[in-house]
Scaffold this motif. Structure first.
Motif, PDB file in Angstrom:
ATOM      1  N   UNK A 251     -18.089 -30.022 -44.609  1.00 47.37           N
ATOM      2  CA  UNK A 251     -17.402 -30.972 -43.513  1.00 47.37           C
ATOM      3  C   UNK A 251     -15.659 -30.885 -44.025  1.00 47.37           C
ATOM      4  N   UNK A 252     -14.979 -31.521 -43.111  1.00 48.65           N
ATOM      5  CA  UNK A 252     -13.851 -31.442 -43.451  1.00 48.65           C
ATOM      6  C   UNK A 252     -13.158 -32.222 -41.847  1.00 48.65           C
ATOM      7  N   UNK A 253     -12.674 -33.041 -42.348  1.00 46.26           N
ATOM      8  CA  UNK A 253     -10.847 -34.082 -41.604  1.00 46.26           C
ATOM      9  C   UNK A 253     -10.474 -32.927 -40.512  1.00 46.26           C
ATOM     10  N   UNK A 254      -9.881 -32.545 -40.099  1.00 41.05           N
ATOM     11  CA  UNK A 254      -8.691 -32.426 -39.448  1.00 41.05           C
ATOM     12  C   UNK A 254      -7.541 -32.521 -40.528  1.00 41.05           C
ATOM     13  N   UNK A 255      -6.776 -33.203 -41.549  1.00 39.15           N
ATOM     14  CA  UNK A 255      -6.064 -33.664 -42.106  1.00 39.15           C
ATOM     15  C   UNK A 255      -6.494 -32.786 -43.514  1.00 39.15           C
TER      16      UNK A 255
ATOM     17  N   UNK B 238     -19.126 -28.333 -34.901  1.00 36.29           N
ATOM     18  CA  UNK B 238     -19.528 -29.835 -33.890  1.00 36.29           C
ATOM     19  C   UNK B 238     -18.781 -30.797 -34.230  1.00 36.29           C
ATOM     20  N   UNK B 239     -18.369 -31.906 -33.974  1.00 39.20           N
ATOM     21  CA  UNK B 239     -17.927 -33.639 -34.410  1.00 39.20           C
ATOM     22  C   UNK B 239     -19.333 -33.664 -34.936  1.00 39.20           C
ATOM     23  N   UNK B 240     -19.462 -34.601 -36.192  1.00 40.07           N
ATOM     24  CA  UNK B 240     -20.563 -34.848 -36.776  1.00 40.07           C
ATOM     25  C   UNK B 240     -20.084 -36.592 -37.388  1.00 40.07           C
TER      26      UNK B 240
ATOM     27  N   UNK C  45      -9.253 -44.095 -38.092  1.00 44.24           N
ATOM     28  CA  UNK C  45     -10.985 -42.958 -38.639  1.00 44.24           C
ATOM     29  C   UNK C  45     -10.399 -41.490 -38.522  1.00 44.24           C
ATOM     30  N   UNK C  46     -11.103 -40.966 -39.458  1.00 45.34           N
ATOM     31  CA  UNK C  46     -10.959 -39.469 -39.454  1.00 45.34           C
ATOM     32  C   UNK C  46     -11.834 -38.637 -39.071  1.00 45.34           C
ATOM     33  N   UNK C  47     -12.134 -37.820 -37.791  1.00 43.96           N
ATOM     34  CA  UNK C  47     -13.066 -37.255 -37.085  1.00 43.96           C
ATOM     35  C   UNK C  47     -13.300 -36.208 -38.416  1.00 43.96           C
TER      36      UNK C  47
END
Length: 381
Positions: free
Chosen positions: A27-31, A58-60, A69-71
């Motif tokens: 899992x990773x953030x967009x950044x 999916x967003x977790x 905050x990073x999604x």
């Protein structure tokens, strides 16, 4: 549906790069995706939005950063599936793989030679796995050591019967993609997977994609010349690694000597497939049989020399040993390759090459065949 065979190389799309990055890191953030892939913020935003809409991502949840905050994003493990089939001289291995790289279900059967038998096995496997057949994108087929027409004809029949695209691949390339997929190798890391079953081959993965040549023949590691005046090879060449030090050559030498024949439990005439008899020699070597151990050590010297050439040619720092014959003999081949690479790595190339054994050597080709189907589906933005 048409069958796909040895697809041509393509430039990785933004869609593929995002999916590969998340698959490698779970899992990773967009950044974080931007840092890994080098894509622009706008490209990532558009690509992620489409992948979420398609049900692949999916967003977790969110993580605090001191600012906004990073999604976090992850792959939906139940979104897409593919079937992989590997037929070799002794066994048919079938797997169902999800887009996260995990094996959902697998089975091993006696060798299958017809589309009807394979189809029956595939149907049983899907039923046992509980996978919705409508979410299965297709099948990958690997058929070792058979004339080209055999897998091509079977693939065409499977495609006609199932309505799926059926991709045909060679065992070494499929095994390399399977290692990349299951071991979550970073897409920025290039590596070579040396495959040994009845013969010797190599799959090469550069930037997350299998290296291909004009046709499906890239990575014919077993046909690198290691002895200029060596024995003739089945390919028509002379002194090829496979002819000098491959499984068939090792078994022939073991059978020729009374002591080694006795150590490995071989008869004067060949009664089993080469792969199975090589495994008998390897088992004897592992239990301390001196003659069989010497035969494998001699083979390993040649394999290590060829591996050094491949590593230098491609400038990679990861070598993975895979396939059923390496699975039973890697304890001798792995150290030989490491020892061969170490002096020049330290003195000249200033790198530290890792030589490892696949954790999924028995199923790597089948898994890779399924993974290639999933990769083909993800081409394009």
């Amino acid at each position: 549906m048409s069958q796909i065979e040895a697809p041509p190389p393509r430039r990785s799309s933004a869609r593929e790069r995002v999916l590969d990055a998340i698959r490698a890191h779970e899992q990773l953030s967009r950044v974080e995706i931007a840092a890994i892939t080098g894509l622009t913020e706008a490209s990532i935003s558009t690509t992620v939005r489409r992948l979420i809409s398609d049900g692949l991502l999916v967003e977790t949840g969110r993580i605090p950063t001191g600012g906004k905050p990073r999604t976090l994003l992850r792959l939906d493990p139940g979104a897409r599936f593919a079937v992989g089939v590997h037929v070799d001289a002794t066994t048919t291995t079938l797997v169902v793989t999800g887009q996260t790289g995990g094996i959902i279900s697998r089975t091993a059967r006696p060798v299958r030679s017809s589309a009807d038998e394979l189809l029956a096995d595939v149907v049983l496997l899907l039923e046992a796995s509980g996978v919705d057949r409508r979410r299965c994108l297709g099948a990958g087929l690997v058929w070792a050591d058979r004339p080209t027409a055999v897998p091509t004809d079977v693939a065409a029949e499977l495609a006609r019967t199932t309505g799926w695209p059926v991709l045909v691949e060679n065992d070494a390339t499929a095994a390399a993609v399977g290692e990349y997929w299951v071991a979550r190798v970073d897409s920025r890391r290039s590596f070579i997977a040396l495959y040994m079953g009845a013969g010797i081959g190599a799959g090469i993965v550069l930037d997350g994609r299998a290296l291909r040549g004009r046709g499906p023949g890239a990575g014919e590691f077993g046909h690198v010349c290691v002895q200029v005046d060596g024995p003739p090879c089945r390919c028509g060449g002379q002194g090829c690694l496979e002819a000098v030090a491959g499984p068939a050559a090792v078994v022939a030498r073991a059978r020729a000597g009374a002591a080694t024949r006795r150590e490995a439990g071989l008869s004067l005439r060949r009664t089993d497939p080469v792969q199975r008899e090589f495994a008998a020699v390897a088992r004897a070597a592992r239990t301390g049989a001196p003659g069989c151990r010497a035969l494998l050590q001699d083979s390993a010297r040649f394999v290590a020399a060829a591996a050094e050439s491949a590593v230098n040619l491609l400038d990679v720092d990861l070598v993975v040993l895979t396939g059923p014959s390496f699975a039973v003999a890697a304890s001798l081949y792995g150290p030989a390759i490491t020892e061969r690479l170490a002096p020049a790595d330290a003195r000249t190339w200033h790198r530290e090459t890792t030589v490892t054994v696949s954790s999924a050597a028995a199923t790597a080709s089948a898994t890779g065949a399924a993974a290639l189907v999933l990769q083909q589906h993800n081409l394009g933005d």
